[in-house]
Motif scaffolding. Structure first.
Motif, PDB file in Angstrom:
ATOM      1  N   THR A 141       0.835  -1.189   0.000  1.00  0.00           N
ATOM      2  CA  THR A 141       0.000   0.000   0.000  1.00  0.00           C
ATOM      3  C   THR A 141       0.878   1.251   0.000  1.00  0.00           C
ATOM      4  O   THR A 141       1.810   1.365   0.784  1.00  0.00           O
ATOM      5  CB  THR A 141      -0.911   0.020   1.241  1.00  0.00           C
ATOM      6  OG1 THR A 141      -1.677  -1.189   1.269  1.00  0.00           O
ATOM      7  CG2 THR A 141      -1.846   1.213   1.207  1.00  0.00           C
ATOM      8  N   VAL A 142       0.552   2.179  -0.900  1.00  0.00           N
ATOM      9  CA  VAL A 142       1.282   3.445  -1.002  1.00  0.00           C
ATOM     10  C   VAL A 142       0.240   4.557  -0.963  1.00  0.00           C
ATOM     11  O   VAL A 142      -0.346   4.905  -1.979  1.00  0.00           O
ATOM     12  CB  VAL A 142       2.113   3.506  -2.297  1.00  0.00           C
ATOM     13  CG1 VAL A 142       2.727   4.880  -2.471  1.00  0.00           C
ATOM     14  CG2 VAL A 142       3.200   2.432  -2.288  1.00  0.00           C
ATOM     15  N   GLU A 143      -0.005   5.102   0.231  1.00  0.00           N
ATOM     16  CA  GLU A 143      -1.035   6.115   0.378  1.00  0.00           C
ATOM     17  C   GLU A 143      -0.501   7.535   0.320  1.00  0.00           C
ATOM     18  O   GLU A 143      -1.257   8.486   0.125  1.00  0.00           O
ATOM     19  CB  GLU A 143      -1.819   5.910   1.676  1.00  0.00           C
ATOM     20  CG  GLU A 143      -1.039   6.164   2.951  1.00  0.00           C
ATOM     21  CD  GLU A 143      -0.480   4.898   3.592  1.00  0.00           C
ATOM     22  OE1 GLU A 143      -0.520   4.780   4.823  1.00  0.00           O
ATOM     23  OE2 GLU A 143       0.007   4.025   2.837  1.00  0.00           O
ATOM     24  N   GLU A 168      -4.438   3.345  -2.536  1.00  0.00           N
ATOM     25  CA  GLU A 168      -5.796   3.525  -2.026  1.00  0.00           C
ATOM     26  C   GLU A 168      -5.816   3.200  -0.536  1.00  0.00           C
ATOM     27  O   GLU A 168      -5.369   2.103  -0.156  1.00  0.00           O
ATOM     28  CB  GLU A 168      -6.764   2.610  -2.774  1.00  0.00           C
ATOM     29  CG  GLU A 168      -8.203   2.797  -2.338  1.00  0.00           C
ATOM     30  CD  GLU A 168      -9.125   1.663  -2.792  1.00  0.00           C
ATOM     31  OE1 GLU A 168     -10.340   1.824  -2.661  1.00  0.00           O
ATOM     32  OE2 GLU A 168      -8.601   0.622  -3.249  1.00  0.00           O
ATOM     33  N   PRO A 169      -6.258   4.100   0.320  1.00  0.00           N
ATOM     34  CA  PRO A 169      -6.724   5.444  -0.044  1.00  0.00           C
ATOM     35  C   PRO A 169      -5.557   6.369  -0.387  1.00  0.00           C
ATOM     36  O   PRO A 169      -4.604   6.488   0.390  1.00  0.00           O
ATOM     37  CB  PRO A 169      -7.421   5.923   1.226  1.00  0.00           C
ATOM     38  CG  PRO A 169      -6.686   5.224   2.333  1.00  0.00           C
ATOM     39  CD  PRO A 169      -6.310   3.877   1.770  1.00  0.00           C
ATOM     40  N   GLY A 188      -7.254   4.855  -5.916  1.00  0.00           N
ATOM     41  CA  GLY A 188      -8.619   5.088  -5.451  1.00  0.00           C
ATOM     42  C   GLY A 188      -8.670   6.016  -4.259  1.00  0.00           C
ATOM     43  O   GLY A 188      -7.690   6.181  -3.530  1.00  0.00           O
ATOM     44  N   GLY A 189      -9.844   6.622  -4.074  1.00  0.00           N
ATOM     45  CA  GLY A 189     -10.060   7.482  -2.926  1.00  0.00           C
ATOM     46  C   GLY A 189     -10.580   6.700  -1.730  1.00  0.00           C
ATOM     47  O   GLY A 189     -10.910   5.511  -1.834  1.00  0.00           O
ATOM     48  N   GLU A 190     -10.638   7.361  -0.591  1.00  0.00           N
ATOM     49  CA  GLU A 190     -11.099   6.732   0.647  1.00  0.00           C
ATOM     50  C   GLU A 190     -12.619   6.740   0.694  1.00  0.00           C
ATOM     51  O   GLU A 190     -13.278   7.650   0.185  1.00  0.00           O
ATOM     52  CB  GLU A 190     -10.526   7.478   1.853  1.00  0.00           C
ATOM     53  CG  GLU A 190     -10.743   6.773   3.174  1.00  0.00           C
ATOM     54  CD  GLU A 190      -9.931   7.401   4.304  1.00  0.00           C
ATOM     55  OE1 GLU A 190      -9.375   6.652   5.121  1.00  0.00           O
ATOM     56  OE2 GLU A 190      -9.845   8.647   4.349  1.00  0.00           O
ATOM     57  N   SER A 191     -13.183   5.725   1.336  1.00  0.00           N
ATOM     58  CA  SER A 191     -14.627   5.649   1.503  1.00  0.00           C
ATOM     59  C   SER A 191     -14.972   5.633   2.984  1.00  0.00           C
ATOM     60  O   SER A 191     -14.123   5.394   3.839  1.00  0.00           O
ATOM     61  CB  SER A 191     -15.178   4.396   0.824  1.00  0.00           C
ATOM     62  OG  SER A 191     -14.593   3.227   1.378  1.00  0.00           O
ATOM     63  N   GLY A 192     -16.236   5.894   3.284  1.00  0.00           N
ATOM     64  CA  GLY A 192     -16.705   5.859   4.658  1.00  0.00           C
ATOM     65  C   GLY A 192     -17.016   7.238   5.207  1.00  0.00           C
ATOM     66  O   GLY A 192     -16.672   8.259   4.599  1.00  0.00           O
TER      67      GLY A 192
END
Length: 249
Positions: A141-143, A168-169, A188-192
């Motif tokens: 993961t590379v945020e 992502e995010p 991708g963007g973050e959700s929630g």
């Protein structure tokens, strides 16, 4: 949880266990922690127990393997959405060993192992020399920029049939130090309800770098408070998959 997956870039999801520890900003609003709490499982944090599963659960990928073999296709399995295979805990050693036996027993499945701990891959992989089976795709993961500099070099140290980045995010504009040796980038963007800002231009920068280097690019989602998320702009509606390659041992 083992199921046909709703994640767009995989066919199935398999979790050898549930539970983890937060290690970086991308973990702040962890959907897996939220889901586990909602189902009454307190499995997050260094002192919390992990949730383990029985034989019925572990036999599911064997069924997927037979289905893929009969159809003469390969299926992708995301492992693990509710954990990190390379979390370093003594109580996970037996389960991790069981997982790699399962991976070797299912040659018609490509196992996508996504970790925030790429430095642990070689020392914790329970195979001679820490070599990954040929049907493992290894990702990290590379945020943000700091994680790009920390994790990508560690990912590149490990031979794998496919190496990929999950951006992502995506939390800021990231200039990737290199895409040499990287086969796939997911953005991708973050959700929630606590989702953080996502700027589509950050994804465009990744897309353009992938175009320059011939790297497969997959735009997963724009993110948002709840589904349906904002529509992906037409120029970012790219959902490519990498080619699996043989790895020299």
């Amino acid at each position: 949880m083992s199921e046909n997956s709703k994640i767009e870039w995989t066919d199935h999801t398999f979790n050898p266990w549930w539970g983890c520890v937060k290690v970086s900003p991308g973990c702040a609003n962890c959907y897996a922690e939220t889901f586990s709490k909602r189902t009454g499982n307190k499995v997050w944090g260094a002192d919390a127990p992990r949730r383990f599963f029985g034989d019925k659960h572990w036999n599911e990928p064997r069924k997927w393997n037979e289905q893929a073999k009969a159809a003469d296709v390969r299926h992708r399995v995301f492992c693990a959405s509710m954990a990190d295979v390379y979390e370093d805990r003594e109580d996970l050693e037996r389960e991790r060993s069981r997982l790699f036996h399962l991976i070797n027993e299912t040659p018609h499945l490509d196992w996508l192992l996504l970790t925030k701990r790429p430095e642990n891959v070689v020392p914790l992989t329970p195979t001679p020399g820490g070599y990954l089976p040929k049907n493992v795709w290894l990702g990290t993961t590379v945020e943000d920029q700091q994680r790009a500099h920390q994790r990508i070099p560690k990912l590149l140290e490990t031979p794998a049939s496919v190496r990929f980045l999950s951006c992502e995010p995506l939390l800021e504009l990231v200039n990737l130090p290199t895409l040499s040796g990287i086969d796939w980038v997911i953005a991708g963007g973050e959700s929630g309800p606590k989702c953080r800002l996502f700027d589509s231009d950050w994804a465009r920068e990744l897309r353009d770098e992938c175009r320059r280097t011939g790297t497969a690019f997959f735009m997963k989602q724009m993110g948002g408070v709840r589904k349906p998320f904002p529509e992906i702009p037409s120029d970012l509606m790219i959902r490519e998959f990498p080619e699996r390659k043989e790895v020299a041992r």
